[in-house]
Structure formats: structure tokens, C-alpha cells
Design an enzyme around this catalytic site. Structure first.
Site, mmCIF file in Angstrom:
data_model
loop_
_atom_site.group_PDB
_atom_site.id
_atom_site.type_symbol
_atom_site.label_atom_id
_atom_site.label_comp_id
_atom_site.label_asym_id
_atom_site.label_seq_id
_atom_site.Cartn_x
_atom_site.Cartn_y
_atom_site.Cartn_z
ATOM 1 N N GLY A 177 0.839 -1.195 0.000
ATOM 2 C CA GLY A 177 0.000 0.000 0.000
ATOM 3 C C GLY A 177 0.869 1.238 0.000
ATOM 4 N N LEU A 182 -1.242 7.379 2.120
ATOM 5 C CA LEU A 182 -0.487 8.229 3.044
ATOM 6 C C LEU A 182 0.359 7.390 3.982
ATOM 7 C CD1 LEU A 182 -3.003 11.038 3.934
ATOM 8 C CD2 LEU A 182 -0.954 11.165 2.529
ATOM 9 N N GLY A 188 1.389 4.145 3.714
ATOM 10 C CA GLY A 188 2.412 3.334 3.064
ATOM 11 C C GLY A 188 3.497 4.163 2.401
ATOM 12 N N HIS A 202 -20.653 9.124 7.122
ATOM 13 C CA HIS A 202 -20.355 10.552 7.038
ATOM 14 C C HIS A 202 -21.620 11.328 6.687
ATOM 15 C CE1 HIS A 202 -18.553 14.281 5.754
ATOM 16 N NE2 HIS A 202 -17.384 13.864 6.191
ATOM 17 N N ARG A 251 -19.447 13.450 13.547
ATOM 18 C CA ARG A 251 -20.115 12.840 12.401
ATOM 19 C C ARG A 251 -21.220 11.873 12.769
ATOM 20 N NH1 ARG A 251 -14.642 11.836 8.938
ATOM 21 N NH2 ARG A 251 -14.492 14.023 8.330
ATOM 22 N N HIS A 294 -18.035 5.897 4.984
ATOM 23 C CA HIS A 294 -16.917 6.740 4.641
ATOM 24 C C HIS A 294 -15.590 6.233 5.177
ATOM 25 C CE1 HIS A 294 -14.573 10.284 4.221
ATOM 26 N NE2 HIS A 294 -14.434 10.430 5.512
ATOM 27 N N GLU A 347 -5.423 3.472 7.915
ATOM 28 C CA GLU A 347 -6.812 3.052 8.120
ATOM 29 C C GLU A 347 -6.917 1.537 8.296
ATOM 30 O OE1 GLU A 347 -9.552 4.869 5.382
ATOM 31 O OE2 GLU A 347 -11.241 3.653 6.105
ATOM 32 N N ARG A 404 -14.409 8.427 14.344
ATOM 33 C CA ARG A 404 -13.224 9.232 14.063
ATOM 34 C C ARG A 404 -13.610 10.688 13.848
ATOM 35 N NH1 ARG A 404 -11.054 11.270 9.587
ATOM 36 N NH2 ARG A 404 -12.195 10.027 8.083
HETATM 37 C C1 LIG Z 1 -13.866 10.917 0.046
HETATM 38 C C2 LIG Z 1 -13.019 10.857 1.279
HETATM 39 C C3 LIG Z 1 -12.610 12.041 1.901
HETATM 40 C C4 LIG Z 1 -11.823 12.000 3.038
HETATM 41 N N1 LIG Z 1 -11.444 13.183 3.618
HETATM 42 C C5 LIG Z 1 -10.652 13.157 4.712
HETATM 43 C C6 LIG Z 1 -10.209 14.374 5.315
HETATM 44 O O1 LIG Z 1 -10.539 15.468 4.862
HETATM 45 N N2 LIG Z 1 -9.402 14.302 6.395
HETATM 46 C C7 LIG Z 1 -9.010 13.102 6.914
HETATM 47 O O2 LIG Z 1 -8.253 13.120 7.872
HETATM 48 N N3 LIG Z 1 -9.402 11.946 6.352
HETATM 49 C C8 LIG Z 1 -10.214 11.939 5.272
HETATM 50 N N4 LIG Z 1 -10.621 10.744 4.712
HETATM 51 C C9 LIG Z 1 -10.085 9.482 5.224
HETATM 52 C C10 LIG Z 1 -8.671 9.264 4.704
HETATM 53 O O3 LIG Z 1 -8.566 9.735 3.380
HETATM 54 C C11 LIG Z 1 -8.249 7.807 4.700
HETATM 55 O O4 LIG Z 1 -8.564 7.206 5.907
HETATM 56 C C12 LIG Z 1 -6.751 7.695 4.509
HETATM 57 O O5 LIG Z 1 -6.334 8.436 3.405
HETATM 58 C C13 LIG Z 1 -6.331 6.255 4.357
HETATM 59 O O6 LIG Z 1 -4.960 6.212 4.052
HETATM 60 P P1 LIG Z 1 -4.207 4.848 3.997
HETATM 61 O O7 LIG Z 1 -2.796 5.175 3.630
HETATM 62 O O8 LIG Z 1 -4.432 4.114 5.251
HETATM 63 O O9 LIG Z 1 -4.903 3.995 2.849
HETATM 64 P P2 LIG Z 1 -5.200 4.304 1.273
HETATM 65 O O10 LIG Z 1 -4.893 5.677 0.884
HETATM 66 O O11 LIG Z 1 -6.566 3.780 1.024
HETATM 67 O O12 LIG Z 1 -4.163 3.403 0.537
HETATM 68 C C14 LIG Z 1 -4.294 2.029 0.422
HETATM 69 C C15 LIG Z 1 -3.145 1.514 -0.402
HETATM 70 O O13 LIG Z 1 -3.126 0.114 -0.320
HETATM 71 C C16 LIG Z 1 -3.028 -0.460 -1.587
HETATM 72 N N5 LIG Z 1 -3.675 -1.768 -1.505
HETATM 73 C C17 LIG Z 1 -4.884 -2.074 -0.975
HETATM 74 N N6 LIG Z 1 -5.089 -3.388 -1.021
HETATM 75 C C18 LIG Z 1 -3.997 -3.930 -1.579
HETATM 76 C C19 LIG Z 1 -3.611 -5.258 -1.894
HETATM 77 N N7 LIG Z 1 -4.372 -6.297 -1.615
HETATM 78 N N8 LIG Z 1 -2.419 -5.438 -2.499
HETATM 79 C C20 LIG Z 1 -1.596 -4.395 -2.783
HETATM 80 N N9 LIG Z 1 -1.921 -3.127 -2.477
HETATM 81 C C21 LIG Z 1 -3.098 -2.905 -1.897
HETATM 82 C C22 LIG Z 1 -3.641 0.522 -2.523
HETATM 83 O O14 LIG Z 1 -3.132 0.346 -3.814
HETATM 84 C C23 LIG Z 1 -3.208 1.833 -1.882
HETATM 85 O O15 LIG Z 1 -1.922 2.152 -2.334
HETATM 86 C C24 LIG Z 1 -11.419 10.770 3.581
HETATM 87 C C25 LIG Z 1 -11.838 9.594 2.968
HETATM 88 C C26 LIG Z 1 -12.669 9.629 1.857
HETATM 89 C C27 LIG Z 1 -13.212 8.358 1.316
#
Ligand SMILES: Cc1cc2nc3c(=O)[nH]c(=O)nc-3n(C[C@H](O)[C@H](O)[C@H](O)COP(=O)(O)OP(=O)(O)OC[C@H]3O[C@@H](n4cnc5c(N)ncnc54)[C@H](O)[C@@H]3O)c2cc1C
Ligand code: SF4
Ligand code: FES
Lengths: 637, 254
Positions: free
Chosen positions: A40, A43, A45, A266, A330, A401, A425, A435
Site C-alpha cells: 500500500g 499516506l 504506506g 459521514h 459525524r 466513509h 486506516e 473518528r
Molecule cells: C472521500 C473521502 C474524503 C476524506 N477526507 C478526509 C479528510 O478530509 N481528512 C481526513 O483526515 N481523512 C479523510 N478521509 C479518510 C482518509 O482519506 C483515509 O482514511 C486515509 O487516506 C487512508 O490512508 P491509507 O494510507 O491508510 O490507505 P489508502 O490511501 O486507502 O491506501 C491504500 C493503499 O493500499 C493499496 N492496496 C490495498 N489493497 C492492496 C492489496 N491487496 N495489495 C496491494 N496493495 C493494496 C492501494 O493500492 C493503496 O496504495 C477521507 C476519505 C474519503 C473516502
């Protein structure tokens, strides 16, 4: 199994500092002898992969999209919290900590949350140094806004594209490490299984999504940064590819899954317009800073909004929660919108919407001001609905959300499998049962930039830099299993599409494990999911081959895992006989209809252990100890 | 709720990078104007699967115009007939009942077709790897407010930073030039004081990489900017040219 959260002793404000000092360090000359897999590149990863590579470790990073820049984090809009107190409005690390524990309805671990608040300040520094163009004031200093669940202005933002800018910052740091040869990046690669040797995580098996090749990768530690599982609901604000597969397969290998039923709905999303819909679009809750939420006072009032006079409008959040008004957390905002619609006061064609009205703000500040702050959100609304939100109020309705639940991790972010970590997440750690807005971006980057570089080093120093490769039979076995799984999906050749099952699953979870849950409904849903699962495995139709780009096949694997996760969510919701945060059991509410917690019996993290296919999972409890924050009925009145 | 639009689609089908591709005709019925263009494709794919025919592969993820993954060339225009939006943000209300719609992948030698409408845009990643960053390690940063940045520059940097890396600019350009994409990143970082230290080297390396990837030369037709879903301005290309010339004039890499 005893869940050891490994929370360091001492006063809350000193825990992380002391812990960092006590963690073992890896000799700089030895760092390049260690390999780390990061699955992943959102943010969590991207920040982890870049930071670990900067330290000298050899990193392999994976994502299923065609570029790390496209991870779902890119879609986050509203902002990122940090206890900078640039506004001099009374913010502090302690207040951010307090707000987060309270906002999570007292179901998060104090020590983790405190650390999160502490490092939040470094995140903003780091991002600015990377060239993230946060909003600024005329004096050239950073601007802030306020977000739900807090009374200070601590949210940093980049117009309505904060996630994009933060991710591109982390992606640029990652790109630099790729160029320097410290990170090997595997795009269009999906992790299908975790490989363990002697009970310790030792690598992964992936499917190359272009060629279909099943490949093994070995490492000293594996970091899952694979995001949330909101797509279990079919319709959600998540990207289409967001999935639980990596986390779920690790769960089946022994990693406990915590609080799966804690999901966030949300309040400010664009309502569903028809059954063709493939996703829901969120509009940042920052809109609630200046927009006012209302419904008609009279039931069934179908007049268009401008014809409803002021005295016949019910600004229900301002009325019920005078001190937080439209900025309640929320879960509270969503549940109230649902209540209004259930009482036949919903607006729009479906009746499943409430108004979010900017007319006062436009009057007070002028249209250009509103445009500057929220322009892209208004454009998005206009594009999707075909209506002009500057002229008439927007219609909004809650949508899935975010998922607070996830893989159980200790203070070091290690799961119950040695050498396997979960960040962002994908883990359960910091948000309890709800959250706060702008805290997910903060958590993902905190985990990746400022926590894991310390904690993973401690583990690596302990195991030592023994060479590692994928020749162990466990890899061969995992590859065989992955191939057999792919072939099984392709061989069923029934007569329902994968999307059919996904949609059906979503309907069940939304109806029975969504904004309101009851023991009766949950029991019913459990049976429904079990029959859906049986039907899937006998009747799904996946065309094409394994050795090619095959998007139906990718989706089939993800939906199969969602179905299993869905059943665990139901079990978790049934086992938690209280209401807290986003988990609202109708049997447990105050006289005013607010969530009624039961701290004596349920102040714990529910961590589930997989016991084999078709077997009931076993519940383990990590008791939550609150030494700093006093547990009270959350009040936003 | 299904709708009442019936359409003829002419879609590029290509088994993989090595095979020849061709346009295949499909009829879709009962399309609602509220559907997005990709949801219309979902409907078509569901029908194809039920009939036992291979569904059409296409890239997409966020479906809200921000990840940059969707990439359809629709009736001769990247991302379709409307300006300022991506394919996933295009709605069927922009078409009429009975329309014939031609859908192809991005066409550029630097973006080879992987399958059907899916292309390989990893060249963009390699351009960023060549220098589209500020070299700061985690932990090195000073306080975020230590360096004030005039709002005007911060806003301009932001405008350039909104590029989603979709590649429509390349697909729109008769020379398949990547100048708009490259200039957006160069501009963002050139406008910020944090980006100053590596300014010269950055523009040189990124432009070199762009050339190496086989993108064409920029002849200032402006098609890129006109089709860019984020409306990235051509001003950035002018800035890139200035940055490049001044870097070359004083280059340390001679
Ligand atoms: C529309 C929207 C708006 C949001 N706005 C906000 C905000 O304003 N403020 C805030 O704090 N939060 C916000 N959030 C929440 C926040 O964006 C997410 O919780 C956060 O970005 C998740 O980051 P992450 O790095 O954990 O995962 P993600 O960004 O979801 O990354 C997941 C990664 O894992 C990879 N992956 C997944 N499964 C596999 C697999 N099996 N094999 C290989 N790779 C895989 C994907 O390719 C990706 O690179 C929002 C969420 C949404 C949906
Ligand atoms: S400049 Fe515009 S068209 Fe080109 S990649 Fe960026 S967003 Fe897409
Ligand atoms: S699918 Fe993300 S921009 Fe279109």
C-alpha cells in the site's frame, strides 16, 4: 491468547519519549541488510516506505493501481489536524488528545491517541518542507479551519484537495527513494497472501495484475498499509478498488481483527440518485463550518426550499446541540439526519436527504468568499446533480466513509503476528468508535513518518540481519494456494456477476449493520450473509483467464473477502451490547436518543481470532484503561 | 431507476500489448441521464458477462475526478466533450438518446496499450522520480511557519499542484508532448521557497527524462491545456521554458 498492548509506563506525556529511548537501534551499517515490504502506498504506506528507505533499509512497496500517486488517500478533501495552536485559541497536544478520545466515544487507547496528537505537529512541518501548498493567509502564514467535534481551529487544508496534496508530498518523497534505488516499486500488484515461517511474517504472495503471474517476495518485516474496508457496504465514498483483501488474508493467517463493526457514516454526502449508482460522493464536512443543516418543520412538506419560510425550517442540529451546532461529530450529525428522514421530513425526490444551506454565508461574506473556500466542492455537486448550489441549498445524506475497525496492533503497530505491522486506516488503533474529521490523514502520516521508523527498528534489531529469501517451502505453498484460489473462482462459471453479489452484500450490511442496529436485525442479517456466501461460491460467473489482466477476477477475490468480513461485522455488532460512537444499537439509547455506552462491561477492544473456514471466530478482549480522561456521557449540547 | 437512452458504442478492444486491436460495436439500452459515463460502461460490462463475452477493461478508481486513473478518449477528445472534468465525472446527460459514441484509449507511443482502454503511464512516474520532489528527509523540517510564503505564490503553486497525472494532455497533443504535466510540477516547486535549492537541477533532469521516454516536442498548440480536466494553465509551460533556459545557461552539468 493474551493481548499485550505494550503501552509504556509513566505519565501520558512522557510515554512516547521514554519508549523511543528504550527501543533498540539498528546499527546504520546494518540497515541495508534488512528488507521491508510495504503493501500500500497511500499516506501511511508512502510515508513509511520513504522514511524507512531514507534510514537505509531496503524497501519493496506494492500497490494495485498503476501508480502510487493514485491511492485512495488522494480523495481526502477537508484537511488534517495538528495541535500547532497557531491560532492561539487554546489548542494543545492535550486538547487534541482529549477531543480525539472523547470524539471516539471512549473506545480508543489513550496512549496511542496521545502520541498521535504529539507527532501531529511534526507532520505539518514535514509536509510544508516537501512543498505541500497548504492554504495561507495574506501574511504568508498557514491558515486553519475548524472541523466537527472540536471548538478550536486546528485543521490545515489545501482548498478541498488536502489528501491529494499530502499524498503527492509523500509520493514525491517515495519517488526520490525509488530513484535512489532504495525502494523497489511494484505497481498493478495485489497482495493475495501473507507468508509465515515458524509463526513469523516473512513475506507475501502477490498477483501481477497485468500478466497474472503469482509471485513471492521475502522480507524481514511486512507492513500492511492497505486502507479501509468501507466498500463492504458496496456504496461508499471509497474508491472502487479499496478492499480488505490484504488485511483479511493476514487475519486468516492469525492476525486478530479489532472492532470490525466500528464504521463511520459521514453526514455530508450527495444522496443516492438511482440503482445504477456505483459510488457515493462525499463533500467535505468543512462545509458544515459555514453551511446550515435543515429540514422543513412539517412532515411531508415537498415545497421547493426557497418557498419554505424561515419559521417553517428546522435547523435541527443548531436546535438540539446549541454549543456545537452544525459542528457536532459525524456520528451524531448522521444519526440526526436519518431521524429526520425517518420522521418523513426528508427532502428531495427520494425523501432521503436534508438541506445544507449556504445562503446566510453567501449573504454575510459574498459569493466570491464562498467560492474561494469551497469552490471545488460546489462544482462537484453541480456536476453530479446538475443543480447550482450557489442558488439553491444542497441536498445531503449520510454515506459510509471510513472504518475505525481494522487489524489489531500494539503500541508499536505490530499485529498479533510477529513481524507483521498495520498502519493507517488498515489498523484499528486511534479512533475508537468514531473518528473526528481531519484525523485520518493525521494518523496515516503519523504512523508512516514518525512511529514505524522507530518501532520497526526495535524489532529488526532483535531478530538480527540474517539473510532472507523466498526459497522456503512456505512460499511455494502460498503460491500454490493462491493459484488454486484463482482457478476456483474461474471454474465456477455460474450465472451471477460479481457485482450482483457485492450489491446484495452492501444492501444487507447497510440495512442491518449501518446507522442503526438491533439484535433482531443482526441475527437476520447473519443468516442472509451465510446464504449469500454459499450462493457466491456456487453461482458466480468470472470470465477470462488467470494469466492476463482480468478486472472481474480481481473484483471477485475482493468481494469474496468482503462477504466473510461482513459476517464478522455482524458478530461484532451483536456482541457489543451497548451503543457507542458509530455503533448505535437501538436497544441502548438515552431518553434523548443519544448513544448509551456501558463502560462497566464494554470498555474494551473486541479482537477476533479466525478459527478456520465455517467456524465461529473467537473474541478476545483488550481492556481499555483510562487514566487521564474521565469517561462521561458525550455531550455536544 | 433505469433510464431511456439507447446508444451505440464503438469501443477499442485489444487483447494485450502484443495483439492488434480493433473497434467493436455495442448497443446499450435503458441508460439514465443521471448515470456517469463509467456507470454506463458498468451496465455494458454486466451485459457482456451475462452473455459470456469478455468485459471491457478500463482504468478507474476514485470515480470523483481526483485519482487520475480514468482515461477514455471519447469522440476524439480525452475525457469527453465537456471541459474541466475527468471521464468519471462525465454524466450521460451530456449525450442524447440515439448517439453513437467512439471510445478509445490514450494514444501515445510513451503510453503503450496494456489491454482494451488501459494504457501504461509509468513514464509519468519516472519523470517525477527524475526530480519532481524536494530532497528533505523525514525529521529534517523546520517549523511549518518558519518561512512565510506570500499567498499569491502559495495559490499559484497550488493551482499547478492540482495536476492529477492523468495524461489527457499527452493524449490531446498531436505531438504527444508531456510538457503540461512536467511544467505543472516544475512550476509548483519553483514557486515555493522550499523548492529553490534544487531548482536548476530539477528542471534539467525532468526535461531530460521526458525526452528519454519518447514524448514529443511542444509546439504550443494549447490543446493540452484546453483538454486538461484540472485546467492547468499554459502559463506553466512558459515558466518551464524560462526555468529550463536559465538552468541551461548557468548549468553545472556541462
Ligand atoms: C472521500 C473521502 C474524503 C476524506 N477526507 C478526509 C479528510 O478530509 N481528512 C481526513 O483526515 N481523512 C479523510 N478521509 C479518510 C482518509 O482519506 C483515509 O482514511 C486515509 O487516506 C487512508 O490512508 P491509507 O494510507 O491508510 O490507505 P489508502 O490511501 O486507502 O491506501 C491504500 C493503499 O493500499 C493499496 N492496496 C490495498 N489493497 C492492496 C492489496 N491487496 N495489495 C496491494 N496493495 C493494496 C492501494 O493500492 C493503496 O496504495 C477521507 C476519505 C474519503 C473516502
Ligand atoms: S496537466 Fe492536466 S491533463 Fe496533464 S496529466 Fe495533469 S491533470 Fe492530466
Ligand atoms: S476514476 Fe479517479 S479521476 Fe476518474
Amino acid at each position: 491468547m493474551i493481548l499485550d498492548s505494550k503501552i509504556p509506563d509513566g505519565p501520558i506525556a512522557e510515554k512516547w519519549g521514554k519508549h523511543k529511548f528504550n527501543l533498540k537501534l539498528v546499527n546504520p551499517a546494518n540497515k541495508r541488510k534488512y528488507e521491508i515490504i510495504v503493501v500500500g502506498t497511500g499516506l501511511a504506506g508512502a510515508s513509511a516506505a520513504a522514511s524507512l528507505a531514507e534510514l537505509g533499509y531496503k524497501v519493496k512497496a506494492f500497490c494495485f493501481q498503476d501508480s502510487p500517486r493514485r491511492a485512495h488517500s488522494i480523495a481526502a478533501q477537508g484537511g488534517i489536524n495538528a495541535a500547532k495552536n497557531y491560532r492561539n485559541d487554546g489548542d494543545s497536544v492535550y486538547r487534541l488528545f482529549y477531543d480525539t478520545v472523547k470524539g471516539g466515544d471512549y473506545r480508543a487507547r489513550e496512549a496511542n491517541v496521545y502520541r498521535l496528537a504529539e507527532v501531529s505537529r511534526n507532520i505539518i512541518d514535514q509536509c510544508v518542507a516537501q512543498g505541500v501548498p497548504f492554504a495561507r493567509e495574506y501574511g504568508g502564514y498557514l491558515d486553519n479551519r475548524s472541523f466537527g467535534g472540536s471548538q478550536v481551529s486546528r485543521t490545515f487544508y489545501a482548498r478541498g484537495q488536502t489528501g491529494q496534496q499530502l499524498l503527492l508530498g509523500a509520493y514525491s518523497a517515495l519517488s526520490r527513494q525509488i530513484a535512489e534505488g532504495n525502494v523497489t516499486m511494484f505497481t498493478r500488484s495485489e497482495m493475495l497472501d501473507l507468508v509465515m515461517v515458524d509463526g513469523v511474517a516473512q513475506g507475501i504472495v502477490t498477483r501481477n495484475l497485468v500478466t497474472g503471474a503469482i509471485e513471492s517476495h521475502a522480507a524481514h518485516a511486512v507492513l500492511l498499509c492497505t486502507g479501509g474496508y468501507g466498500n463492504v457496504f458496496y456504496l461508499s465514498t471509497n474508491a472502487q478498488g479499496s478492499n480488505v483483501t490484504a488485511a483479511w488474508r493476514a487475519h486468516k493467517k492469525g492476525a486478530l481483527f479489532a472492532n470490525p463493526c466500528f464504521t463511520q457514516i459521514h453526514p455530508t454526502c450527495i444522496p443516492v440518485s438511482g440503482d445504477h449508482q456505483s459510488k457515493l460522493t462525499l463533500m467535505s464536512e468543512s462545509l458544515r463550518n459555514d453551511g446550515r443543516v435543515w429540514v422543513p418543520k412539517n412532515e411531508g412538506d415537498k415545497r421547493s426550499p426557497e418557498l419554505i419560510p424561515e419559521e417553517e425550517r428546522d435547523y435541527f442540529l443548531e436546535r438540539k446541540y446549541p454549543s456545537f451546532g452544525n459542528l457536532v461529530p459525524r456520528d451524531v450529525a448522521s444519526r440526526n439526519a436519518k431521524e429526520m428522514c425517518d420522521a418523513n421530513k426528508g427532502v428531495g425526490a427520494s425523501g432521503l436527504a436534508v438541506y445544507l444551506d449556504f445562503s446566510d454565508s453567501v449573504k454575510r461574506n459574498g459569493e466570491p468568499w464562498v467560492k474561494e473556500k469551497y469552490g471545488n466542492l460546489f462544482d462537484m455537486y453541480a456536476q453530479i446533480t446538475g443543480e447550482n448550489p450557489y442558488k439553491s441549498p444542497m441536498r445531503i445524506y449520510p454515506a459510509v466513509h471510513y472504518t475505525m475497525g481494522g487489524l489489531w496492533v500494539d503500541y508499536n503497530l505490530m499485529t498479533t503476528i510477529k513481524g507483521l505491522y498495520a498502519l493507517g486506516e488498515c489498523n484499528f488503533s486511534d479512533h475508537g468508535a468514531n473518528r473526528l474529521g481531519a484525523s485520518a490523514l493525521m494518523q496515516g502520516l503519523a504512523d508512516g513518518y514518525f512511529v514505524i521508523p522507530y518501532t520497526v527498528g526495535d524489532y529488526l534489531a532483535t531478530i538480527g540481519p540474517k539473510p532472507i529469501n523466498a526459497s522456503h517451502p512456505a512460499f511455494k505453498q502460498a503460491e500454490e494456494d493462491a493459484k488454486a484460489y484463482v482457478n476456483k473462482l474461474l471454474s465456477i462459471n455460474g450465472n451471477q456477476t460479481v457485482t450482483h453479489y457485492h450489491r446484495e452484500l452492501g444492501k444487507i450490511i447497510w440495512e442491518y449493520c449501518g446507522m442503526a442496529r438491533s439484535s433482531e436485525g443482526l441475527n437476520k442479517a447473519k443468516g442472509m450473509i451465510q446464504s449469500l456466501k454459499a450462493d457466491f461460491w456456487s453461482n458466480v460467473k468470472v470470465l477470462g483467464e488467470g494469466e492476463e489482466l482480468n478486472q472481474s477476477l480481481e473484483k471477485a477475490g475482493r468481494v469474496a473477502d468482503f462477504i466473510e468480513l461482513g459476517e464478522l461485522m455482524i458478530d461484532d455488532a451483536l456482541a457489543r451490547n451497548e451503543s457507542c460512537g458509530g455503533h448505535f444499537r437501538v436497544e441502548y439509547q438515552t431518553e434523548e436518543g443519544e448513544a448509551l455506552r456501558n463502560d462497566d462491561d464494554y470498555a474494551y477492544v473486541a479482537a477476533w481470532e479466525f478459527k478456520g473456514d465455517g467456524q465461529a471466530e473467537q473474541l478476545h478482549k483488550e481492556k481499555l484503561v483510562f487514566e487521564n480522561v474521565k469517561l462521561t456521557q458525550r455531550s455536544y449540547k | 431507476m433505469s433510464g431511456n437512452m439507447n446508444l451505440t458504442l464503438k469501443v477499442w478492444r485489444q487483447k494485450d500489448g502484443k495483439s492488434q486491436g480493433k473497434i467493436v460495436d455495442y448497443q446499450v439500452k435503458g441508460i439514465s441521464p443521471d448515470m456517469s459515463f463509467l456507470e454506463m460502461f458498468d451496465v455494458l460490462n454486466e451485459d457482456l458477462i451475462k452473455k459470456g463475452e469478455t468485459p471491457i477493461s478500463f482504468d478507474h478508481d476514485c470515480r470523483e475526478g481526483i485519482c487520475g486513473m480514468c482515461s477514455m478518449h471519447i469522440n476524439g477528445r480525452p475525457h469527453g466533450p465537456k471541459t474541466g472534468i475527468t471521464t468519471c465525472q462525465l454524466h450521460m446527460r451530456s449525450f442524447k438518446d440515439g448517439d453513437t459514441i467512439v471510445v478509445e484509449p490514450w494514444r501515445a507511443s510513451a503510453f503503450p496499450v496494456v489491454k482494451d482502454l488501459v494504457v501504461d503511464r509509468s513514464a509519468f512516474d519516472r519523470i517525477i522520480q527524475a526530480g519532481g520532489y524536494i530532497s528533505v528527509n523525514t525529521g529534517e523540517a523546520p517549523d511549518a511557519n518558519a518561512i512565510p510564503i506570500p499567498k499569491k505564490y502559495a495559490d499559484e503553486a497550488f493551482d499547478a499542484a492540482t495536476c492529477i497525472g492523468c495524461g489527457a494532455c499527452v493524449a490531446a497533443c498531436k505531438n504527444a508532448s508531456a510538457m503540461l504535466f512536467v511544467s505543472a510540477k516544475v512550476s509548483q516547486l519553483a514557486l515555493l521557497p522550499q523548492g529553490d535549492a534544487e531548482r536548476k537541477q530539477r528542471v534539467e533532469s525532468m526535461v531530460d527524462q521526458m525526452n528519454e521516454e519518447g514524448f514529443g516536442a511542444c509546439t504550443n498548440t494549447g490543446a493540452c491545456s484546453a483538454e486538461c480536466p484540472k485546467e492547468i494553465s499554459q502559463v506553466n509551460i512558459a515558466r518551464l521554458n524560462r526555468e529550463y533556459i536559465s538552468a541551461k545557461l548557468t548549468s553545472d552539468n556541462i
